[in-house]
Design an enzyme around this catalytic site. Structure first.
Site, mmCIF file in Angstrom:
data_model
loop_
_atom_site.group_PDB
_atom_site.id
_atom_site.type_symbol
_atom_site.label_atom_id
_atom_site.label_comp_id
_atom_site.label_asym_id
_atom_site.label_seq_id
_atom_site.Cartn_x
_atom_site.Cartn_y
_atom_site.Cartn_z
ATOM 1 C CD GLU A 95 -4.336 -6.620 -3.955
ATOM 2 O OE1 GLU A 95 -4.475 -6.277 -5.137
ATOM 3 O OE2 GLU A 95 -3.241 -6.909 -3.454
ATOM 4 C CD GLU A 135 3.665 -7.355 -2.725
ATOM 5 O OE1 GLU A 135 3.775 -7.992 -1.670
ATOM 6 O OE2 GLU A 135 2.723 -6.580 -2.961
ATOM 7 C CG ASP A 166 2.392 -6.121 3.754
ATOM 8 O OD1 ASP A 166 1.980 -4.954 3.712
ATOM 9 O OD2 ASP A 166 1.907 -7.043 3.074
ATOM 10 C CD GLU A 183 0.790 2.299 1.694
ATOM 11 O OE1 GLU A 183 1.495 2.920 0.861
ATOM 12 O OE2 GLU A 183 0.396 1.131 1.520
ATOM 13 C CD GLU A 200 -2.862 -7.795 3.458
ATOM 14 O OE1 GLU A 200 -2.735 -6.564 3.270
ATOM 15 O OE2 GLU A 200 -2.158 -8.650 2.878
#
Lengths: 697, 697
Positions: free
Chosen positions: B163, B287, B361, B383, B389
C-alpha cells in the site's frame, strides 16, 4: 584475507569476484552466462551497421570464447560473399549459416543469412555451439526455423499481477511506460532472440479493454521499440467486448458493421504507433470472457472480423480453441473439438487457431489434443504452458522438455507419419502460417523465472518452437552446459535430474492418466476430494470418477466416446485398456481397482507403486543435486537445494493425501512395504493457503 | 574495441567493468556503493567472532579505502582496552567510538562500543566518514542514538501488494518463506544497519489476522533470524479483531478476560518462535480497522491489554493516534488530539503512541502535530512517510530531509526550547522509550526505492531517527558523496537539487498551506475540484473551502479553533494571518483572494507566483542534472533524467489544473507574465489512471 594482500591486479580482480554478493551468480544472465572478461580476443567485423547487427556483434564480443580468426557478420546478399561456395538457398528470411570462409583473402568465421535478424540468430547459434562444448575448429552451423510464429504469451494483468505467475510481478512497468524503458526489457528481448522467439503477447488472454486505449498503445509501442532490433514483434490480447467498453457501442456482434469499423479504426490506431504490430490473441466465450457466441455468431465470424482489421497492415489473429461451457453436459475434453472442427475452412487466411497441447488444461500429462490433425484447412498454433500452474509452481523441479516433446512427437493417425509437430509446422497441410505459443514463466524476480531450473523451460520452449523435432534431452544438455558450465559431471547429473523430473511430478500428483486432481483455484497441492465447486467440470471428482469399485474416466464408446475425436487408428488404440499406454490409462478408461496391469500388479498396486516412485525420484534428485555443491556457485545451488527440500516434503504430501483419499473410497490396504499416510484424510482436506501467488481474485 | 586488446590483467578487469550491463550501476548497492576492488589493504582484526562482528569486518574489508593501519573491532569491555584513555561512558548499549589507539604496542584504528551491534554501527560510521570525504588522518568518531526505536513500517500486504508502494511488490516472499531466505533480506538488513535502524514492522497497519497464524509466525521468524545479527528486531502489525477471526471468540473487547488470554497465548507463541520479537503496531478504529472503540472501550484499554501480553517478554506496543471519524463533524485535523490528549497518563509503560508528523496525513507540508508536547506522560513515536504517497510517488524528485527537519525542529511552545525532536527523543519528559517510525519506500525493484533519489529519503529517515538534530543538508551531502562519488561538482549540484526539491513539490501541488488537493484514492495528480467522495473529510473541497470570495480553512476561533490545540504561544502565532508563516497560511486561515501578502502581492498573485516557481524549479533541477551526465553512470543518470522529464510535464499539469480550477471559482485573471493553462478545466477533470500503483482495491 590473505588473498587481498596479493598485489597483482589479477588477484584484485579475483578478489573482486569472490568477495562480494554483487558478483555472486543470481541467475540474471540465464543460459547466456556471466559475461566473459577474456572475451577480449573476439574480433568482430560487420558488413552494415543496423542496430540488429550491432547487437549481434556486442553479444559475440561479450561472450565468445577465443577463436583463431575474426568473426564476420554479413548478409547473404553482401557483394563480398558473391561467388563464394556458401549455400543460403534453404535459409528463408530467418535461417542462418555459420562457417569458415575466406573473404578478401582473410580467413574468417562467417555468420550470414538473408536478414540482420537471421545473422543475430546465427551469432547466438555460434555462442551456443561454443559454450556448450562444440568444437571451435569445426564450425559449420545452419538452421532455419520450422515455424513462422514463435511466441510467448504473457498472462500479465495491467495491475502487475501475473495470472499463474510465480516469479514476481509483471515485467512490464506500465505506470512509468512509455517514459521509462527499464534496461531489463532489452535483456528480456536478448534472451528471447537467443532462442529465436520472435513474438510476445504482452497482456493476459483474460484481457481488459484498457490495453487497447491510447495510453496503453503508447506504452506497448515503447516496448515494441526496444524489442524491434531483436526481431521480436509485439502482440496484444484483445477483449472482444472492447467496442462496447471503449467505443460506446451497444454491441460487440462481429457481424455488425459498426463493430467491424470500430476494430478497423482501432487497428489503424495501433499500427500508427507500432508499424510492425503482430496482431491479436483472443480468448473468447471461455471462462467468462465475452465473444461472438454471446450474439449467436460463430468463432469464425469473430476471428475473421478481427483478421480483416489487421489484414491491411500484415497482422494476424490467434484465436484460442480453449472453450468449454457449463451448459454443455458433454465431457469437457470433447468440447473444443466439437465447437471448432466444423469451422475448419471458414477462417480467413491470416487467422490461426491456437490449440492447447491437450484437451483439458495443461495437466502434467495429457494425451495430445484431438484437434491436431482434425482441421487441415486451418493453421493451428500449439499452446504450451511454460509456467508450471499444475506442476508445483516455481518451487518444484520439473523440466517440461519431455512433455512438450511427447506431444509434438505424437502420431495424429490422420496420415502415415503425421505428427503433432508436422501439423504445428504447417508441413502436414502446407500452411504458410504456423507457430508455437508458450505461456511465459517470466516475472520481475531477479532470476526471471523464480529459479534456475525454471529457466530451462523457457529455453526448451524456444528451442522447440524453432524446431519441434529437436530432442529435449539434447536441449537439456545444451542448457545445462551454458547455464552451469561445460563440466561433464555437472551436465550428466543435471540432465539426469531434468529428464526424470516431469515423470516424477506425474507420479506423485496423478499417475496412470489421472488428471486435474488439484486444490481449488490456485492449483497447488492435492484436492482429489473436491466436489463443491460451482461448475461440475471444475471439480476433481468429475475427472477421476473414483468410488468403491473403480477409478478413471470412461472416454470409450461406453462413456463419453471422446476417443472418437481421434483418427481411427488412434481411436482404436485408446478404445481398449490393453492397448492404451499405462501412462494414459485412466484418462480413457474407468477400471476396477483390481484390474490386472501388464506386469501383474493390480491397478491399485500399480497406482501406489507409482506414487511411491514419484516420492523416491524427488529424494534421488535432491541427493544428486547435493553432489554438485562443490561445483556450482552458492547462490544458485542453495536456492535449488532449498526448493528440492520443499518438493520432497510436498511430494510426500501429495502421495499421502491422495492415497488417504483413494483408500477412503476403495477400503483397500496398501501393498506390503508401502508406508501409511502420515496424517488422516481430514488433515489433508484442511490445508489452506492464505495468499497463493498467480491466482488473481 | 581497442581496450580489449590490451593484455594486462588490469585492463581485462577494466574491460569487464566497462563492457557489460551487469556491471552498470543499477542502484542495488544504495549509498553503500559498489564494492571496492582495491579494498585489499584493509586489515581488520576482531576481538570476538559473533556473526555481528563478522558482518562488521566484512563491510570494512569490502568497502574501506586504504588506511595506514589495521582496524580493530573490540568491545569496550575487552581486556585489551583496559587502562586506555578511551571514553565510552556516554555510549549506552548502541553508541560507538572510532579513534586511533595503540593496543599491544600496535597502532590501530579502534572501533568500539558496549555491544557488537554498537561496533557494527561504528564500522558503518567509519565507512561513512571515509566515503564522504572525511580525513583518513583524523578519525575521531563517537555517537550514540538519541532515540531507542528506529523503525521502518512496511505497509506490505500479505499478497505482495505494498500500500502506497511504488517500487515493486513486497520484499517479503511469503510464499517460499520460511524455506527460502532470499539473499536480498541480508542486504536489506545491512542497509538499515548502516543507518542505525533497529526495527522493522513487516506487515501493513491495515492488517490481516493471517499474519498472526502459525505459518506466518514461522515465516516472520525466518526473517528475524536473518535480521538479528544486524541488530534489527521484527515487529508485526496486529489486527485487533484477530481473537474473533482466528480464535473463534465472540468479541475482541479488550476488557474481556478471554480476549486478553487469547492475546497472551498468541504473544507466547510468537516469542517461542522469535525470542527477541519487538512487539505490535496497531491501527485501531481508523479508516475501517477494528479497535476497542467498537466495544466502548478506550484506546488505552486496547493498547494496555496488548502491552500486558508482550510485557513478560520485553515487548512493546506502538499504538497509532491516526484516528478520525465521519460521524464526528469536527475538523478532521482536531480529532486525534481530541481523542488521545485525555488518555495521557493512562498507558502502560511499554506503550508508545505513534503520532504522524502532521494532523492530517503526510501532506507535502503540514504544521507539526499538536499532540507533540500535549502528552507529556506518554512516550510518543513520530511517524513519517518515507514513501511519497502525496509527493509524486517514485517518479517525482523530492528529498524529504527538509520536511522531516522542519517538523523535528518545530518549537512546541510548551516549554522554552522544547521541540518536536526533544519530545520524540524522550528528553523533554525523561522517557526511557522513544522513537521514530518511517513508512518504508522499499520494494522488490532492483534499486529498492524506484529511483536513486528515493533512496535518499530512506537514508535521511534513518540518520534523523538516530539523531533528530542532524542537519538535513549535511545528510544530503553525505548521501550524495557515498551514492554518486566524492566529487565536489556532483555533490554541490545534487545537494542543491535535493534541498529545493520538496519546496518545489509544495509549490506546484499546494502552496501557501493548501493541502489534500489530490486526485481520489491513488493521490497522484491534482483533484482540487473533487467533492463527491463518501465521507466529507475525504474531499479536497473540505480542505481548501475556496469560493468566489476566498480560500483556506479557518482553524482560528472563528472557525474550527484547531489552533487552540497548540500551546498558547504557538496558538497565538497561528491565530493571526499576519504572524502565521506564509507557508502555513491557508492551513489556518480563510482569506479573501485579494488579501495583501507581505511584499505587496495579493493572495491570488502570490499563489500563482508560487505555482509558477514550482514549475520553474523542476525545469532548473532537470537542467542541473543534465550537467552531470558526463560524471554519472548511464543507467542511474538516465532513469533520473527520464523521471525529471515526467516531473516537469506533471508539475505543469498540477499548476495548470489547479489554476484553471481556482479561476473557475474566483473569476480572476492571471497576473501578467503568467501563462494560461494549456487545457480547459474539464480536460483536467477527465484525467484517469487505469491501474495506479500502491492503491490496493
Amino acid at each position: 584475507m590473505k588473498l587481498f594482500n596479493r598485489r597483482s591486479p589479477l588477484w584484485a580482480c579475483a578478489a573482486l569476484a569472490l568477495s562480494t554478493p554483487a558478483f555472486a551468480n543470481d541467475g540474471y544472465h540465464l543460459w547466456l552466462g556471466e559475461p566473459r572478461g577474456e572475451a577480449a580476443s573476439a574480433t568482430v567485423e560487420l558488413a552494415g551497421d543496423s542496430p540488429t547487427l550491432q547487437i549481434a556483434a556486442d553479444e559475440l564480443r561479450r561472450n565468445l570464447p577465443t577463436l583463431d580468426r575474426p568473426v564476420m557478420l554479413a548478409r547473404a546478399s553482401d557483394p563480398a560473399l558473391a561467388g563464394l561456395p556458401i549455400d543460403t538457398r534453404a535459409l528463408g528470411t530467418e535461417g542462418y549459416r555459420v562457417q569458415s570462409a575466406t573473404i578478401g583473402g582473410k580467413a574468417v568465421t562467417l555468420v550470414t543469412g538473408a536478414t540482420d535478424t537471421a545473422i543475430l540468430y546465427g551469432a547466438f547459434a555460434l555462442l551456443r555451439h561454443l559454450n556448450s562444448g562444440g568444437d571451435p575448429a569445426k564450425i559449420e552451423l545452419a538452421s532455419a526455423p520450422e515455424t513462422k510464429l514463435r511466441i510467448l504469451n504473457h498472462w500479465d494483468n495491467l495491475d502487475g499481477v501475473v495470472e499463474r505467475g510465480y516469479s514476481g510481478q509483471s515485467l512490464w512497468d506500465w505506470w512509468v511506460l512509455p517514459d521509462f524503458k527499464d534496461p531489463r526489457y532489452a535483456d528480456y528481448a536478448r534472451a528471447n532472440a537467443s532462442l529465436g522467439i520472435n513474438g510476445t503477447v504482452l497482456n493476459n488472454v483474460n484481457a481488459k479493454s484498457d490495453s487497447l486505449t491510447a495510453p496503453y498503445i503508447a506504452k506497448a509501442a515503447a516496448l515494441a521499440d526496444v524489442f524491434r532490433p531483436y526481431g521480436i514483434k509485439v502482440y496484444l490480447s484483445a477483449r472482444f467486448s472492447a467496442p462496447i467498453e471503449l467505443g460506446g457501442l451497444k454491441t460487440a456482434d462481429p457481424r455488425d458493421p459498426a463493430v467491424a469499423a470500430w476494430w478497423k479504426a482501432k487497428a489503424d490506431e495501433i499500427y500508427r504507433a507500432i508499424p510492425d504490430f503482430g496482431g491479436f490473441l483472443v480468448k473468447a466465450n471461455s471462462e467468462g470472457q465475452p465473444g461472438p457466441r454471446d450474439y449467436g455468431a460463430s468463432h469464425g465470424d469473430g476471428a475473421n472480423m478481427l483478421a480483416a482489421a489487421v489484414k491491411p497492415h500484415g497482422g494476424i489473429v490467434m484465436w484460442r480453441a480453449f472453450v468449454y461451457a457449463d451448459t454443455d453436459p458433454d465431457d469437457r475434453a470433447k468440447q473444443a473439438y466439437t465447437e471448432f472442427k466444423p469451422l475448419d475452412g471458414t477462417f480467413a487466411d491470416n487467422v490461426l487457431v491456437q490449440v492447447k497441447n491437450g484437451a483439458i488444461d495443461f495437466q502434467p500429462r495429457e494425451p495430445f489434443h484431438p484437434l491436431f490433425g482434425a482441421m487441415p484447412k486451418t493453421p493451428l498454433i500449439a499452446e504450451f504452458q511454460i509456467t508450471k500452474e499444475y506442476l508445483g509452481f516455481a518451487t518444484h523441479l520439473a523440466y517440461l522438455g519431455p512433455m512438450f516433446e511427447e506431444v509434438l512427437d505424437a502420431q495424429t493417425g490422420v496420415r502415415r507419419g503425421e505428427t503433432v509437430a508436422s501439423v504445428v509446422t504447417g508441413k502436414a497441410d502446407r500452411h504458410t502460417l504456423s507457430g508455437m505459443a508458450g505461456v511465459a514463466n517470466i516475472g520481475r524476480d531477479r532470476d526471471w523465472s523464480g529459479g534456475t531450473f525454471n529457466q530451462a523451460n523457457w529455453y526448451v520452449f524456444g528451442r522447440l518452437a524453432w524446431d519441434p523435432t529437436l530432442s529435449s534431452e539434447e536441449i537439456a544438455r545444451e542448457w545445462a552446459a551454458q547455464t552451469y558450465g561445460n563440466d561433464p559431471v555437472i551436465i550428466d547429473t543435471v540432465v539426469k535430474m531434468m529428464m526424470r523430473s516431469r515423470e516424477a511430478v506425474v507420479d506423485y500428483t496423478g499417475p496412470l492418466g489421472l488428471a486435474h486432481l488439484f486444490a481449488s483455484g490456485h492449483h497447488y497441492g492435492p484436492g482429489p476430494w473436491v466436489s463443491d465447486l460451482g461448475r461440475p467440470e471444475w471439480n476433481p471428482v468429475y475427472y477421476h470418477r473414483a468410488d468403491k469399485n473403480g477409478i478413471g474416466f470412461d472416454r470409450t464408446r461406453t462413456g463419453s466416446n471422446a476417443v472418437a475425436q481421434y483418427a481411427p487408428s488412434i481411436a482404436k488404440r485408446y478404445a481398449d485398456p490393453k492397448t492404451t499406454p499405462p501412462e494414459e490409462l485412466l484418462w480413457f478408461h474407468h477400471l476396477p481397482w483390481d484390474y490386472k496391469m501388464p506386469g501383474g500388479n493390480t491397478l491399485w498396486e500399480e497406482l501406489v507403486r507409482r506414487y511411491d516412485r514419484g516420492v523416491a525420484e524427488v529424494a534421488a534428485m535432491r541427493a544428486q543435486w547435493a553432489t554438485l555443491k562443490p561445483k556450482i556457485d552458492a547462490e544458485r545451488w542453495t536456492k535449488t537445494d532449498v526448493f528440492l527440500g520443499v518438493q520432497q516434503r510436498e511430494a510426500l504430501w501429495w502421495r499421502d493425501a491422495s492415497l488417504a483419499y483413494w483408500m477412503s473410497l476403495n477400503g483397500l490396504k496398501l501393498p506390503a512395504g508401502s508406508a501409511a499416510p502420515q496424517h488422516s484424510l481430514e488433515h489433508y482436506k484442511q490445508v489452506r493457503f492464505a495468499y497463493p501467488p498467480g491466482n488473481p481474485q
